[in-house]
Motif scaffolding. Structure first.
Motif, PDB file in Angstrom:
ATOM      1  N   GLY A  80      -6.181 -41.146 -59.405  1.00  0.00           N
ATOM      2  CA  GLY A  80      -5.071 -40.582 -58.656  1.00  0.00           C
ATOM      3  C   GLY A  80      -5.346 -40.179 -57.230  1.00  0.00           C
ATOM      4  O   GLY A  80      -4.409 -39.857 -56.499  1.00  0.00           O
ATOM      5  N   THR A  81      -6.609 -40.208 -56.793  1.00  0.00           N
ATOM      6  CA  THR A  81      -6.930 -39.744 -55.444  1.00  0.00           C
ATOM      7  C   THR A  81      -8.026 -40.611 -54.828  1.00  0.00           C
ATOM      8  O   THR A  81      -9.043 -40.879 -55.475  1.00  0.00           O
ATOM      9  CB  THR A  81      -7.400 -38.280 -55.453  1.00  0.00           C
ATOM     10  N   LEU A  82      -7.812 -41.032 -53.588  1.00  0.00           N
ATOM     11  CA  LEU A  82      -8.814 -41.738 -52.802  1.00  0.00           C
ATOM     12  C   LEU A  82      -8.630 -41.381 -51.338  1.00  0.00           C
ATOM     13  O   LEU A  82      -7.517 -41.088 -50.896  1.00  0.00           O
ATOM     14  CB  LEU A  82      -8.686 -43.260 -52.962  1.00  0.00           C
ATOM     15  N   SER A  83      -9.695 -41.432 -50.588  1.00  0.00           N
ATOM     16  CA  SER A  83      -9.578 -41.267 -49.142  1.00  0.00           C
ATOM     17  C   SER A  83      -9.040 -42.550 -48.544  1.00  0.00           C
ATOM     18  O   SER A  83      -9.120 -43.630 -49.149  1.00  0.00           O
ATOM     19  CB  SER A  83     -10.933 -40.929 -48.524  1.00  0.00           C
ATOM     20  N   LEU A  84      -8.509 -42.457 -47.346  1.00  0.00           N
ATOM     21  CA  LEU A  84      -7.990 -43.642 -46.667  1.00  0.00           C
ATOM     22  C   LEU A  84      -9.102 -44.666 -46.433  1.00  0.00           C
ATOM     23  O   LEU A  84      -8.892 -45.876 -46.585  1.00  0.00           O
ATOM     24  CB  LEU A  84      -7.341 -43.237 -45.349  1.00  0.00           C
ATOM     25  N   SER A  85     -10.280 -44.195 -46.083  1.00  0.00           N
ATOM     26  CA  SER A  85     -11.386 -45.128 -45.857  1.00  0.00           C
ATOM     27  C   SER A  85     -11.829 -45.788 -47.153  1.00  0.00           C
ATOM     28  O   SER A  85     -12.178 -46.973 -47.175  1.00  0.00           O
ATOM     29  CB  SER A  85     -12.566 -44.403 -45.207  1.00  0.00           C
ATOM     30  N   ALA A  86     -11.783 -45.040 -48.271  1.00  0.00           N
ATOM     31  CA  ALA A  86     -12.132 -45.627 -49.560  1.00  0.00           C
ATOM     32  C   ALA A  86     -11.094 -46.663 -49.983  1.00  0.00           C
ATOM     33  O   ALA A  86     -11.437 -47.699 -50.564  1.00  0.00           O
ATOM     34  CB  ALA A  86     -12.255 -44.541 -50.623  1.00  0.00           C
ATOM     35  N   LEU A  87      -9.830 -46.406 -49.695  1.00  0.00           N
ATOM     36  CA  LEU A  87      -8.787 -47.391 -49.976  1.00  0.00           C
ATOM     37  C   LEU A  87      -8.998 -48.656 -49.160  1.00  0.00           C
ATOM     38  O   LEU A  87      -8.794 -49.774 -49.644  1.00  0.00           O
ATOM     39  CB  LEU A  87      -7.403 -46.802 -49.665  1.00  0.00           C
ATOM     40  N   GLU A  88      -9.397 -48.476 -47.920  1.00  0.00           N
ATOM     41  CA  GLU A  88      -9.681 -49.631 -47.055  1.00  0.00           C
ATOM     42  C   GLU A  88     -10.786 -50.493 -47.659  1.00  0.00           C
ATOM     43  O   GLU A  88     -10.677 -51.728 -47.718  1.00  0.00           O
ATOM     44  CB  GLU A  88     -10.080 -49.127 -45.667  1.00  0.00           C
ATOM     45  N   ARG A  89     -11.854 -49.844 -48.148  1.00  0.00           N
ATOM     46  CA  ARG A  89     -12.964 -50.592 -48.733  1.00  0.00           C
ATOM     47  C   ARG A  89     -12.559 -51.228 -50.062  1.00  0.00           C
ATOM     48  O   ARG A  89     -12.917 -52.383 -50.342  1.00  0.00           O
ATOM     49  CB  ARG A  89     -14.163 -49.666 -48.952  1.00  0.00           C
ATOM     50  N   ALA A  90     -11.819 -50.489 -50.885  1.00  0.00           N
ATOM     51  CA  ALA A  90     -11.480 -50.980 -52.223  1.00  0.00           C
ATOM     52  C   ALA A  90     -10.522 -52.162 -52.175  1.00  0.00           C
ATOM     53  O   ALA A  90     -10.617 -53.086 -52.987  1.00  0.00           O
ATOM     54  CB  ALA A  90     -10.877 -49.845 -53.057  1.00  0.00           C
ATOM     55  N   ASP A 114      -2.810 -36.056 -47.665  1.00  0.00           N
ATOM     56  CA  ASP A 114      -3.296 -34.716 -47.344  1.00  0.00           C
ATOM     57  C   ASP A 114      -4.567 -34.858 -46.526  1.00  0.00           C
ATOM     58  O   ASP A 114      -5.653 -35.048 -47.064  1.00  0.00           O
ATOM     59  CB  ASP A 114      -3.554 -33.935 -48.634  1.00  0.00           C
ATOM     60  N   GLY A 115      -4.420 -34.800 -45.199  1.00  0.00           N
ATOM     61  CA  GLY A 115      -5.567 -35.042 -44.333  1.00  0.00           C
ATOM     62  C   GLY A 115      -6.004 -36.494 -44.438  1.00  0.00           C
ATOM     63  O   GLY A 115      -5.241 -37.408 -44.142  1.00  0.00           O
TER      64      GLY A 115
END
Length: 585
Positions: A80-90, A114-115
């Protein structure tokens, strides 16, 4: 561009890239002799179980919609939660694309940014709710499953087939140190479950080939995140064992899981037959009783609990047979107008094709399990060409299938869009971001509370404090006398004794304003939070020093803010609680 169908006679057919259409073909049923056949290539999408060798999307597929679904699935797999940079990598997408997708999903209230972190929100559950309400099985059978769990004091689940896996649609769990941890929407490999062999009795030769291809490409079940991975890869002996279990399930009418998922977990399953097929023998779903070896061995489950499970299944089948199909409920309205307005407001940061594509899933629901292209377009307000391209995309993603040449229906894979992590959401978790927004707007501390079992106290379950030098200092878990607090008065005003308690005016006006009753100088305003049935289950308040707001200002300035926030919390609660139990604490 390929020609689109000119009438409803072709609406359910599978469009090809060259503009022609392909209708579903009949396939022989039953496992292949010895279960040894295998061919490369498995339907599905990249990043989902059993999808190695998948061909690329059709020419008319909506690329932003495919990317948006990919983002939602990555967030689901990450609980349910990922950082924007982690989404970019995934996802392998450019950061600018990820930013636009998340901005669009945030506008739809499907995620919260959120941030640097992106969180799934309860509103996203409306997609899974569309599938579950169209399926009808949870609404018709969940009460009987819950009653069986209470009677046996063991966990009971309902599952449907999802290609060569099973997906849970209902869970009635027991509170124990060793208890079931699967969630609604979780996907498990068929061969490691008790329901799997039962569903496999209806597999076609093609289904068996898909299963073997998936086993070869993922021998440790790493793509099934809901189960522990195998320590060693599965081999031919494991494949033969599943074929044998399927043959036994066909002969016995039930199946066992003797610690196939992990040590200690045992289950017994019985199929529930659908009355909506020609012979009434097709499996609609499978009911399972799940236990731990500290309480039951697999053999003991078969001897002691299987007879009661079979009896409950017969009752469930009678329920299915005697319940007539519902009248179609109201479809969504003005979705096309909303997406157009959002595009004007947000500009290039809003991907209209993604938003419009997602609204197509909400066209399905209770009384609307199968829709033609025309009906989807009418329900959403989208142009036929727009709806058609979205449906083509969803067929490629295995989120939609065509049960007949003219109609479309949702698949269980819709539950992969956020439902598992969100199905365990509690009311405090739902309320917390709304409290934060309210506190930032009114610059006062805000709280959520529930009534204790005795009815004499309130317990704070969520809170956001303001940054003032002098503020109300109350921690989550604090208990206070209900009769002396605005929160308590709102909660007590919904009980049968509200007239005896002198709370009739609060019951009728819908809020409580307490002035220095609990403590000198403390002023508090509270409004109710209601569940889907209209029952008050919690209360929302703001508390402040009496010098900051007059009693009149509390009503004219703060009450509208509290009321609108309560409405947003209720909306999320109603969505989350449609097919799941939402804990209040």
């Amino acid at each position: 561009m390929p020609a689109k169908p000119t009438n409803d006679a072709h609406e359910g057919a599978t469009p090809r890239a060259d503009g022609t259409v392909a209708t579903p073909r009949a396939e022989a049923k039953g496992p292949p002799a010895g279960g040894k056949t295998s061919t490369p290539g498995t339907p599905g999408t990249a990043g989902t179980p059993g999808t190695r060798g998948t061909p690329g999307p059709p020419a008319e597929a909506v690329t932003p919609l495919i990317r948006g679904i990919g983002v939602l699935r990555e967030l689901t797999e990450a609980d349910g939660t990922l950082s924007l940079s982690a989404l970019e990598r995934a996802t392998g997408l450019a950061r600018s694309t990820v930013d636009r997708i998340t901005a669009t999903l945030a506008r739809m209230d499907y995620v919260r940014v959120d941030g640097r972190d992106v969180h799934l929100t309860p509103r996203l559950m409306e997609l899974g709710n569309a599938y579950l309400s169209a399926l009808r099985l949870p609404a018709l059978l969940s009460a009987r499953a819950d009653a069986l769990a209470d009677e046996l004091d063991e966990s009971v689940s309902l599952a449907v087939a999802d290609r060569d896996g099973i997906r849970f649609i209902h869970q009635a769990t027991r509170r124990r140190a060793m208890s079931l941890s699967f969630r609604i929407g979780d996907l498990l490999p068929a061969e490691r479950t008790a329901p799997g062999p039962l569903f496999a009795t209806e597999w076609t030769d093609t289904d068996w080939r898909h299963w073997r291809d998936r086993r070869a490409s993922d021998p440790r079940d790493l793509s099934f995140t809901a189960v522990p991975p195998r320590r060693y890869g599965a081999g031919e002996r494991d494949d033969d064992a599943f074929v044998a279990r399927t043959e036994e399930a066909a002969a016995n009418g039930w199946a066992l899981d003797d610690q196939l998922i992990e040590p200690g977990l045992v289950a017994v399953s019985v199929p529930i037959r659908s009355p909506y097929t020609g012979d009434g023998r097709k499996i609609a779903c499978v009911a399972s009783v799940v236990s731990h070896t500290s309480r039951h061995t697999a053999h003991d489950l078969r001897i002691t609990l299987l007879p009661r499970l079979r009896s409950a299944v017969r009752e469930m089948e009678r329920e299915l047979h005697r319940t007539p199909p519902p009248d179609p409920g109201p479809p969504p309205s003005d979705l096309a107008l909303w997406t157009g307005a959002s595009k004007q407001r947000l500009g290039r940061d809003f991907i209209e094709s993604l938003a419009r594509g997602l609204t197509v899933l909400t066209a399905f629901g209770e009384g609307r399990p199968e829709l033609t292209l025309t009906e989807v377009a009418q329900a959403t307000g989208l142009a036929r060409a727009t709806a058609r391209r979205a449906l083509i995309t969803y067929e490629h993603l295995d989120l939609v299938t065509t049960p007949s040449p003219r109609t479309f229906t949702l698949t269980p894979r819709v539950l992969s869009l956020g439902f598992p992590p969100l199905s365990r959401t509690s009311l405090p978790e739902i309320a917390q971001p709304h409290l934060s927004g309210l506190t930032s707007r009114i610059h006062e501390s805000t709280s959520l509370a529930v009534l204790s079992e005795s009815g004499e106290e309130i317990q704070y379950t969520a809170r956001v404090a303001t940054g003032r030098v002098m503020s109300v200092n109350i921690a989550v878990g604090t208990r206070l006398p209900a009769h002396a607090t605005a929160l308590g008065k709102v909660l007590l005003a919904d009980t049968r004794d509200h007239a005896q308690l002198g709370l009739t005016s609060i019951h009728s006006q819908g809020y409580a304003l307490v002035d220095e009753e609990l403590e000198e100088g403390l002023r508090s305003l509270a409004v109710p939070i209601r569940d889907r049935s209209g029952r008050v289950v919690a209360a929302l308040n703001t508390a402040m020093h009496a010098s900051r707001h007059t009693l009149r200002e509390c009503v004219t300035d703060l009450l509208p803010e509290l009321t609108s926030t309560a409405t947003r919390i209720e909306s999320d609660l109603h969505t989350a609680g449609r097919f799941t139990h939402v804990p209040l604490t």
